[in-house]
Motif scaffolding. Structure first.
Motif, PDB file in Angstrom:
ATOM      1  N   VAL A 142       0.794  -0.882   0.329  1.00 34.76           N
ATOM      2  CA  VAL A 142       0.082   0.098  -0.133  1.00 34.76           C
ATOM      3  C   VAL A 142       0.984   1.585   0.152  1.00 34.76           C
ATOM      4  O   VAL A 142       0.357   2.124  -0.556  1.00 34.76           O
ATOM      5  N   GLY A 162       1.122   1.751  -3.656  1.00 38.28           N
ATOM      6  CA  GLY A 162      -0.550   2.494  -3.790  1.00 38.28           C
ATOM      7  C   GLY A 162      -1.429   1.595  -4.737  1.00 38.28           C
ATOM      8  O   GLY A 162      -2.242   1.960  -4.842  1.00 38.28           O
ATOM      9  N   GLY A 163      -1.256   0.249  -3.964  1.00 35.43           N
ATOM     10  CA  GLY A 163      -2.656  -0.982  -4.074  1.00 35.43           C
ATOM     11  C   GLY A 163      -3.124  -1.647  -3.419  1.00 35.43           C
ATOM     12  O   GLY A 163      -1.635  -2.235  -2.918  1.00 35.43           O
ATOM     13  N   GLY A 164      -4.267  -1.987  -3.691  1.00 35.36           N
ATOM     14  CA  GLY A 164      -4.487  -2.597  -2.672  1.00 35.36           C
ATOM     15  C   GLY A 164      -4.813  -4.441  -2.963  1.00 35.36           C
ATOM     16  O   GLY A 164      -4.248  -5.613  -1.656  1.00 35.36           O
ATOM     17  N   ASN A 165      -4.005  -4.942  -3.929  1.00 37.00           N
ATOM     18  CA  ASN A 165      -4.658  -5.845  -3.879  1.00 37.00           C
ATOM     19  C   ASN A 165      -2.920  -6.389  -3.969  1.00 37.00           C
ATOM     20  O   ASN A 165      -2.569  -6.310  -5.931  1.00 37.00           O
ATOM     21  N   GLN A 184     -10.083  -2.150 -11.475  1.00 32.34           N
ATOM     22  CA  GLN A 184      -9.883  -2.161 -10.377  1.00 32.34           C
ATOM     23  C   GLN A 184      -8.937  -2.995  -9.860  1.00 32.34           C
ATOM     24  O   GLN A 184      -8.615  -3.358  -8.893  1.00 32.34           O
ATOM     25  N   GLY A 185      -8.250  -3.357 -10.819  1.00 33.47           N
ATOM     26  CA  GLY A 185      -6.831  -4.344 -10.475  1.00 33.47           C
ATOM     27  C   GLY A 185      -5.882  -3.981  -9.283  1.00 33.47           C
ATOM     28  O   GLY A 185      -5.705  -5.399  -9.148  1.00 33.47           O
ATOM     29  N   HIS A 186      -5.456  -2.604  -8.907  1.00 35.66           N
ATOM     30  CA  HIS A 186      -4.539  -2.270  -9.116  1.00 35.66           C
ATOM     31  C   HIS A 186      -5.095  -2.609  -7.144  1.00 35.66           C
ATOM     32  O   HIS A 186      -4.662  -3.011  -6.086  1.00 35.66           O
ATOM     33  N   ASN A 187      -6.437  -2.676  -6.814  1.00 36.03           N
ATOM     34  CA  ASN A 187      -6.437  -2.363  -5.324  1.00 36.03           C
ATOM     35  C   ASN A 187      -7.498  -3.760  -5.002  1.00 36.03           C
ATOM     36  O   ASN A 187      -7.620  -4.541  -3.404  1.00 36.03           O
ATOM     37  N   LEU A 188      -8.393  -4.322  -5.841  1.00 30.90           N
ATOM     38  CA  LEU A 188      -9.524  -5.483  -5.602  1.00 30.90           C
ATOM     39  C   LEU A 188      -9.062  -6.465  -6.517  1.00 30.90           C
ATOM     40  O   LEU A 188      -7.975  -6.143  -7.757  1.00 30.90           O
ATOM     41  N   PRO A 189      -9.335  -8.028  -6.326  1.00 31.59           N
ATOM     42  CA  PRO A 189      -8.759  -8.587  -7.127  1.00 31.59           C
ATOM     43  C   PRO A 189      -9.101  -8.322  -9.271  1.00 31.59           C
ATOM     44  O   PRO A 189      -9.889  -8.185  -9.038  1.00 31.59           O
ATOM     45  N   ASP A 237       4.230   4.625 -10.050  1.00 24.05           N
ATOM     46  CA  ASP A 237       4.269   5.707  -8.954  1.00 24.05           C
ATOM     47  C   ASP A 237       3.015   6.132  -9.476  1.00 24.05           C
ATOM     48  O   ASP A 237       2.461   5.323  -9.750  1.00 24.05           O
ATOM     49  N   TYR A 238       2.126   6.197  -8.000  1.00 20.36           N
ATOM     50  CA  TYR A 238       0.730   6.531  -7.680  1.00 20.36           C
ATOM     51  C   TYR A 238       0.418   7.888  -7.063  1.00 20.36           C
ATOM     52  O   TYR A 238       1.370   8.239  -6.225  1.00 20.36           O
ATOM     53  N   HIS A 263      -7.547   6.193  -6.700  1.00 20.37           N
ATOM     54  CA  HIS A 263      -6.381   6.036  -6.633  1.00 20.37           C
ATOM     55  C   HIS A 263      -6.066   6.218  -8.301  1.00 20.37           C
ATOM     56  O   HIS A 263      -6.762   5.374  -8.850  1.00 20.37           O
ATOM     57  N   ALA A 304      -2.796   5.074 -10.371  1.00 22.01           N
ATOM     58  CA  ALA A 304      -1.408   4.595 -10.052  1.00 22.01           C
ATOM     59  C   ALA A 304      -1.132   4.266 -11.623  1.00 22.01           C
ATOM     60  O   ALA A 304      -1.530   3.812 -12.639  1.00 22.01           O
TER      61      ALA A 304
END
Lengths: 791, 154
Positions: free
Chosen positions: A743, A747-750, B27-32, B111-112, B125, B127
């Motif tokens: 994170v 910067g990503g949750g996955n 959404q890949g960066h934060n969720l499946p 970077d994000y 977000h 990224a």
């Protein structure tokens, strides 16, 4: 010795790389100059000769940083021995290339010829000056490669192909032996630098002995040298190599390439010289000297005679280097020079005879001196030198060998008396064939030999120059008897000699030579040789036939062993190819899988991997167990499915169960991927299956059992591999690290995705390239097949 | 292979699959999710159309393509587009990797940024890795469609 100046870096670098640059330019030059390219090439060689000459008298290492950050550099070493080989390669090169201008007139493939000759010269200079084991090896193999091209110059002729392949096989594989020897040397000393070894010879030998690697290193380097220098029983490539145009024979097989092996021995002599060394190389050299001299008497072709004679004289040099005493190094150093002058001259004479008389058969030649008086004069000087008749040049170096052999025998006693005996015995045959060659110019002209024209000047000048050099060396010995010495020449031989002995060895005030003035054992041995030779000469015809009868026996011919091995290997590989690759996908898969499984399991067994303990219960919940059970049922169903369609469908049960397993094991990303990929594979499978017959072939019971057993083995291999590889997970998992950094830094949750695109993006980059490549290959494969490229 | 039910279902499902695929990509960066899964899912949508309607339909009716065929044995010019797709994807990924060099970073440095007070979204977000993911997406789509089309044509 007084300190000598360091060599000039730029000159040494230029001398090694100039020929390669010039070789690359040959096609362009040929367009402009045509056949006069020979003189361009000769000018390059002359420039190299000048550069080598400019370094005369220097001694030391020249080093150029190459990859400084890794401490890798290119370095060259200049001393007497490397200068000698440098002089030979470039100096004889000048003469050969000039001679080629006349000889190659109207021949096909000239650009290739000159480019290869120049590249060869460059490689040879590289061998001479390399100060690094790896560099030495690379240049060494480059000489093999370029000589392969040169020997196979008449590439459409079967005999040329055979000869080129043979020399390549023998010299290159010999080089590989040498490479292993070098790697062992490196493993023991931790150095690739030859200079280091030359500076600490005793230390290196001591370390080698302690590691128990002295004999292997000696043997491996010996094999490399023997293959290159055509020592028995690896001498068989040299006579075949005479398929090459004569200038090539003269250059490669008298003055340069074959000298590489001898050079190697001279180079490592200070490091490895010992009792074992003497035993190995004195025996090897003397055997080669004798066997090759006998074979030369059996030769029917003048170039064949010279080829065997070359092997024989190389044997003499090897034997010289073999003897531990200082005389040994002296013999080798001096005979390299003598042999190069008289043998290169004789080869060029043979070229003149073949070119002007139109035949190389010994029995069809004779009485040539009427038409070729100058050539006859050159031949007389060179052949008498080769025969070891005083006061010609070969005599002095052969005297040294006799002396060394006698001394070794007197020192060791017993069986060692065979050394001088064999040396004399072999020399008798040397005397015989040398005189036979000389007699081509005298006696009666055979019927059928017409008037022979004089060769063009470009062909006559080089052998004349070599003959004069040989005569000068001979004259030096005569003058030496009266106390006049050619100081610079003696000094140069001393330098070469010094390179082949330990740094602190006593050289007895330097090298000098003269006709013996009183009876010494060596002089007596020379006298015996000449008397026996002269007595046997009238029976030359009978000896010739006897030798040929002997070599008709297969078991006595090294060639027979070579041919049986090579052709046997061909047949064997044909059989293997037909068995393993019979065009059925099933067979390919069987062999590939069986091999992979066998190698993997053997690897585990060899490295003593033990299976880690694993507990089934750990992390196993009821749903997971259920899902996995269904997967197993699916797997069993696949194997008994009656048709392709049902097989694929049941296979996908397995895949989906794995996906569910991922979900239960809280890996949603994997599960998603697995689901989607499974669906897509199913679709593709069904698309393909639409066109396939709906039934399985009726395989026999034996095949079924074999396939079943194979699949069980493959399964077991994969299982063991997974167990073993997951057991190696470190205690503090890397996962923790990723979780903590995902994170704030990515910067990503996955985390999975952050790893893919942030932390290990370069990996992903490679993977997508592979995917793209796979698509391209499918495209290409299908397209190529449809184009019917089946020839 | 195409019944009325299959056609109707396909018509309904394909847009949903495509939207889901794009959602997964974004959404890949934060969720499946992510480029790879999004790509494969997109290909399944195409595969569905292909099975139910055939490649010709896809090529002519949906995409209005009528391209020259590059390789005789491959009967569909659309394969050229697919090749273009994975070539483009590789280029995007490579450029995404090279851009950081302009700002003094390493190759492939990501970077994000977090955008606040956006309408509807609120906080978002963004990224830079998304660009790279997009490259992955295109490579996967292009490559798999190529294979699908070539193998399918066979």
């Amino acid at each position: 010795m007084q300190p000598t100046p360091d060599p000039a870096a730029s000159a040494v670098l230029a001398v090694v790389f100039l020929p390669f640059v010039a070789a690359a330019l040959v096609p362009l030059v040929y367009r402009a100059l045509g056949e006069r390219t020979a003189y361009y090439a000769a000018a390059v060689a002359l420039a190299c000769f000048g550069l080598v000459a400019s370094q005369y008298g220097t001694h030391g290492t020249v080093s150029f940083p190459w990859i400084p950050s890794l401490g890798v550099s290119v370095s060259f070493y200049v001393d007497g021995l490397s200068l000698l080989v440098g002089f030979l390669a470039s100096g004889v090169g000048v003469l050969i290339l000039t001679y080629s201008g006349g000889y190659m007139h109207g021949e096909p493939g000239q650009p290739k010829y000159y480019a290869a000759l120049l590249a060869f010269m460059g490689s040879m200079l590289g061998v001479a000056f390399a100060a690094d084991l790896i560099a030495l090896f690379v240049f060494w193999e480059l000489t093999s490669l370029s000589s392969f091209i040169l020997i196979g110059h008449y590439q459409r002729q079967k005999s040329s192909q055979y000869a080129a392949r043979k020399s390549m096989l023998i010299t290159v594989s010999g080089g590989l032996f040498m490479l292993v020897g070098f790697l062992l040397l490196h493993a023991v000393t931790g150095e690739f630098s030859i200079v280091y070894m030359l500076e600490n010879p005793e230390l290196v030998q001591e370390e080698l002995r302690q590691a128990g690697l002295f004999l292997p290193v000696l043997g491996l380097i010996g094999v490399g040298a023997a293959a290159k220098s055509a020592q028995v029983p690896l001498h068989i490539w040299l006579p075949n190599a005479m398929e090459a145009p004569t200038p090539v024979s003269a250059f490669l097989h008298s003055a340069t390439m074959v000298k590489a092996g001898v050079y190697l021995l001279g180079r490592f002599r200070p490091v490895l010289v010992s009792h074992e060394w003497e035993l190995a190389f004195a025996i090897l050299g003397l055997t080669t000297m004798t066997v090759a001299a006998i074979l030369a008497v059996g030769a029917t072709d003048i170039k064949e005679l010279l080829a065997y004679s070359t092997a024989s004289h190389l044997g003499l040099i090897v034997a010289g280097f073999g003897f531990v005493s200082d005389l040994g190094g002296e013999t080798g150093a001096f005979h390299i020079i003598n042999h190069a002058t008289f043998k290169a001259a004789l080869f060029l004479v043979a070229g003149i005879i073949a070119h002007e008389a139109g035949t190389r058969k010994i029995e069809n030649l004779g009485g040539l001196s009427e038409d070729l008086p100058i050539t006859a004069g050159i031949t007389a000087v060179a052949a008498l030198g080769m025969a070891g008749v005083p006061p010609f040049n070969g005599f002095y170096s052969k005297e040294l060998l006799f002396e060394a052999a006698w001394e070794a025998a007197a020192h060791a006693g017993g069986l060692a008396w065979l050394y001088p005996a064999v040396a004399v015995f072999g020399s008798v045959f040397t005397f015989l064939y040398s005189i036979r060659f000389l007699m081509l110019f005298f006696g009666e002209k055979p019927t059928g030999l017409h008037k022979v024209h004089s060769p063009p000047k470009a062909m006559l000048a080089p052998p004349l120059l070599l003959g004069i050099l040989a005569a000068l060396v001979s004259l030096g010995g005569v003058l030496g008897t009266f106390g006049f010495h050619f100081e610079p020449f003696d000094h140069f031989v001393t330098e070469v000699w010094a390179s082949t002995v330990a740094p602190d060895a006593d050289l007895h005030g330097g090298f000098s030579y003269h006709v013996p003035t009183h009876l010494t054992p060596a002089a007596a041995m020379s006298a015996v040789t000449i008397v026996l030779g002269a007595a046997a000469y009238p029976f030359y015809g009978r000896l010739h036939r006897g030798v040929n009868r002997l070599t008709d026996v297969n078991l006595l011919r090294a060639n027979w062993y070579y041919d049986s091995t090579v052709f046997g290997a061909n047949d064997f590989s044909d059989t293997v190819a037909e068995t393993v690759q019979n065009g059925l996908l099933r067979t390919y898969a069987t062999w590939a899988l069986a091999t992979v499984a066998a190698l993997t399991l053997a690897g585990y067994a060899a490295s003593g991997v033990t299976l880690p303990e694993f507990a089934l219960a750990e992390g196993m919940t009821l749903p997971i167990v259920l899902v996995l059970l269904i997967a197993i049922v699916g797997a069993v169903a696949v194997s008994i499915a009656p048709s392709h369609i049902s097989g694929v469908l049941t296979l996908s049960i397995l895949g989906f169960m794995v996906a569910v397993f991922y979900v239960l094991a809280s890996a949603p990303d994997l599960a998603l991927t697995q689901l989607v990929v499974e669906t897509l594979t199913l679709v593709i499978f069904l698309l393909v299956l639409d066109r396939l017959p709906a039934f399985y072939g009726n395989a026999g019971r034996g095949k079924m059992i074999r396939d079943g057993a194979l699949s069980a083995v493959v399964g077991a291999t994969v299982f063991v591999t997974v167990l073993v590889s997951t057991a190696a997970t470190p205690a503090d998992g890397i996962a923790e690290e990723f979780v903590n950094r995902a994170v704030p830094e990515g910067g990503g949750g996955n985390i999975v995705n952050v790893i893919l695109v942030d932390f290990r993006a370069f990996d992903t980059m490679g993977e997508i390239s592979v995917v793209a490549m796979a698509a391209l290959s499918v495209l290409t494969l299908v397209a190529m097949r449809e184009r019917g490229e089946t020839q | 292979m195409s019944t009325v039910i299959a056609r109707t279902v396909t018509r309904t499902v394909v847009p949903i699959i495509l939207v889901t695929a794009v959602a997964l990509l974004l959404q890949g960066h934060n969720l499946p999710g992510g480029g790879f899964i999004g790509g494969v899912l997109t290909v399944t949508a195409f595969a569905l159309i292909y099975i139910i309607y055939g490649l010709n339909y896809l090529e002519e009716e949906l995409l209005h393509q009528n391209r020259e065929v590059l390789i005789e044995s491959i009967q569909h010019g659309i394969v050229g587009n697919y090749q273009l797709a994975f070539g483009l994807g590789l280029a995007v990924a490579a450029v995404a990797g090279l851009v950081p060099l302009l700002f003094g970073g390493n190759f492939l440095l990501q970077d994000y940024w977090v955008l606040h007070h956006l309408p509807v979204y609120g906080e978002l977000h963004v990224a830079s890795a998304l660009a790279f993911d997009l490259g992955v997406y295109f490579v996967v789509v292009g490559a798999l469609l190529t294979i699908l089309a070539v193998v399918g044509t066979e």
